[in-house]
Design a protein around this motif. Structure first.
Motif, mmCIF file in Angstrom:
data_model
loop_
_atom_site.group_PDB
_atom_site.id
_atom_site.type_symbol
_atom_site.label_atom_id
_atom_site.label_comp_id
_atom_site.label_asym_id
_atom_site.label_seq_id
_atom_site.Cartn_x
_atom_site.Cartn_y
_atom_site.Cartn_z
ATOM 1 N N GLY A 111 6.249 -2.896 1.277
ATOM 2 C CA GLY A 111 4.912 -3.439 1.093
ATOM 3 C C GLY A 111 3.903 -2.534 1.755
ATOM 4 O O GLY A 111 4.187 -1.925 2.784
ATOM 5 N N VAL A 112 2.735 -2.441 1.156
ATOM 6 C CA VAL A 112 1.676 -1.612 1.725
ATOM 7 C C VAL A 112 0.378 -2.407 1.742
ATOM 8 O O VAL A 112 0.037 -3.092 0.775
ATOM 9 C CB VAL A 112 1.519 -0.277 0.962
ATOM 10 N N ASP A 113 -0.305 -2.352 2.863
ATOM 11 C CA ASP A 113 -1.602 -2.996 3.042
ATOM 12 C C ASP A 113 -2.560 -2.441 1.989
ATOM 13 O O ASP A 113 -2.676 -1.219 1.823
ATOM 14 C CB ASP A 113 -2.096 -2.674 4.460
ATOM 15 N N ASP A 114 -3.226 -3.313 1.257
ATOM 16 C CA ASP A 114 -4.169 -2.863 0.228
ATOM 17 C C ASP A 114 -5.306 -2.025 0.806
ATOM 18 O O ASP A 114 -5.984 -1.308 0.074
ATOM 19 C CB ASP A 114 -4.740 -4.055 -0.550
ATOM 20 N N ASN A 115 -5.521 -2.088 2.109
ATOM 21 C CA ASN A 115 -6.545 -1.272 2.759
ATOM 22 C C ASN A 115 -6.028 0.110 3.155
ATOM 23 O O ASN A 115 -6.731 0.860 3.817
ATOM 24 C CB ASN A 115 -7.086 -1.997 4.000
ATOM 25 N N ARG A 120 0.055 4.355 0.255
ATOM 26 C CA ARG A 120 0.427 3.924 -1.099
ATOM 27 C C ARG A 120 0.563 5.131 -2.025
ATOM 28 O O ARG A 120 1.489 5.200 -2.832
ATOM 29 C CB ARG A 120 -0.603 2.940 -1.652
ATOM 30 N N ALA A 121 -0.317 6.107 -1.910
ATOM 31 C CA ALA A 121 -0.230 7.309 -2.730
ATOM 32 C C ALA A 121 1.090 8.040 -2.469
ATOM 33 O O ALA A 121 1.744 8.528 -3.409
ATOM 34 C CB ALA A 121 -1.416 8.223 -2.471
ATOM 35 N N VAL A 129 7.006 1.847 -7.693
ATOM 36 C CA VAL A 129 6.087 1.238 -8.655
ATOM 37 C C VAL A 129 5.738 -0.183 -8.191
ATOM 38 O O VAL A 129 6.546 -0.859 -7.561
ATOM 39 C CB VAL A 129 6.672 1.220 -10.085
ATOM 40 N N VAL A 130 4.549 -0.610 -8.547
ATOM 41 C CA VAL A 130 4.069 -1.928 -8.152
ATOM 42 C C VAL A 130 4.954 -3.005 -8.780
ATOM 43 O O VAL A 130 5.266 -2.963 -9.971
ATOM 44 C CB VAL A 130 2.601 -2.125 -8.578
ATOM 45 N N SER A 131 5.371 -3.957 -7.953
ATOM 46 C CA SER A 131 6.206 -5.061 -8.439
ATOM 47 C C SER A 131 5.599 -6.423 -8.129
ATOM 48 O O SER A 131 6.160 -7.444 -8.503
ATOM 49 C CB SER A 131 7.616 -4.972 -7.837
ATOM 50 N N LEU A 156 3.362 -4.992 -3.200
ATOM 51 C CA LEU A 156 4.803 -4.755 -3.130
ATOM 52 C C LEU A 156 5.138 -3.621 -4.110
ATOM 53 O O LEU A 156 4.686 -3.627 -5.253
ATOM 54 C CB LEU A 156 5.565 -6.017 -3.481
ATOM 55 N N LEU A 157 5.948 -2.689 -3.642
ATOM 56 C CA LEU A 157 6.382 -1.565 -4.461
ATOM 57 C C LEU A 157 7.904 -1.517 -4.447
ATOM 58 O O LEU A 157 8.530 -1.804 -3.413
ATOM 59 C CB LEU A 157 5.802 -0.258 -3.925
ATOM 60 N N ARG A 158 8.479 -1.117 -5.556
ATOM 61 C CA ARG A 158 9.933 -1.118 -5.706
ATOM 62 C C ARG A 158 10.377 0.209 -6.294
ATOM 63 O O ARG A 158 9.661 0.821 -7.077
ATOM 64 C CB ARG A 158 10.320 -2.260 -6.647
ATOM 65 N N LYS A 159 11.588 0.640 -5.924
ATOM 66 C CA LYS A 159 12.146 1.876 -6.464
ATOM 67 C C LYS A 159 13.611 1.675 -6.793
ATOM 68 O O LYS A 159 14.371 1.186 -5.958
ATOM 69 C CB LYS A 159 11.999 3.015 -5.445
ATOM 70 N N GLN A 160 13.978 2.068 -7.992
ATOM 71 C CA GLN A 160 15.390 2.093 -8.391
ATOM 72 C C GLN A 160 16.042 3.306 -7.730
ATOM 73 O O GLN A 160 15.476 4.397 -7.750
ATOM 74 C CB GLN A 160 15.523 2.210 -9.911
ATOM 75 N N LEU A 161 17.208 3.105 -7.154
ATOM 76 C CA LEU A 161 17.942 4.216 -6.532
ATOM 77 C C LEU A 161 18.950 4.761 -7.541
ATOM 78 O O LEU A 161 19.606 3.991 -8.231
ATOM 79 C CB LEU A 161 18.649 3.735 -5.275
#
Length: 162
Positions: A111-115, A120-121, A129-131, A156-161
């Motif tokens: 998770g990353v703070d929207d601020n 996030r970059a 990717v955003v989930s 929330l961001l997710r990544k397939q391994l």
């Protein structure tokens, strides 16, 4: 200007490292690191440090295997302020992902703070990717040592391994 390349190693964070992590935050933040080290002993998490040849941690972060089901959550990522934008965060995240792969997990999230556009970059460059999103809140220690409640929206961001 000349470029200097410094080799980095990644290892488990230990209690002996805590006095060296004053850059991470105040007493409350260091207590959360100590708790993460205890959880690592129980196998619930891995908590790593990225170090130059001196062995002193310049970045720390963890991966929690207790949630969500069938995956893991990367959390508490921090790189020493003067060491940011040197690729150290990428090294840390890749090491945490490798730990998840080692446990047979197929995806990770964070998770990353929207601020916080800059982290996030980085995560998106690394394939996250955003989930979803959620509200987040936690206590932070202010400069005068008092505790302040911080509330924000978390993406929330997710990544397939692979």
């Amino acid at each position: 200007m000349a470029e200097v390349v410094v080799p980095l190693s990644v290892r488990d964070l230990t209690e002996a490292d805590l006095p060296l992590c004053g850059w991470y935050g105040g007493a409350t933040a260091l207590a959360s690191l100590a708790e993460a080290i205890h959880r690592a002993r129980r196998g619930e998490v891995d908590y790593l440090a990225v170090c130059p040849p001196s062995g002193l941690p310049v970045a720390v972060g963890g991966i929690d295997y207790t949630k969500p089901p069938g995956a893991a959550t990367i959390w508490q990522l921090s790189v020493q302020a003067q060491m940011r934008s040197c690729g150290i965060g990428s090294v840390l995240i890749e090491a945490l992902e490798q730990r998840a792969r080692g446990r047979g997990l197929r995806w990770v999230e964070l998770g990353v703070d929207d601020n916080s556009a800059r982290p996030r970059a980085l995560y998106e460059r690394l394939g996250y990717v955003v989930s979803g999103s959620e509200l987040g809140a936690w206590d932070e220690e202010s400069e005068d040592g008092s505790t302040v409640r911080y509330e924000t929206r978390i993406t929330l961001l997710r990544k397939q391994l692979s």
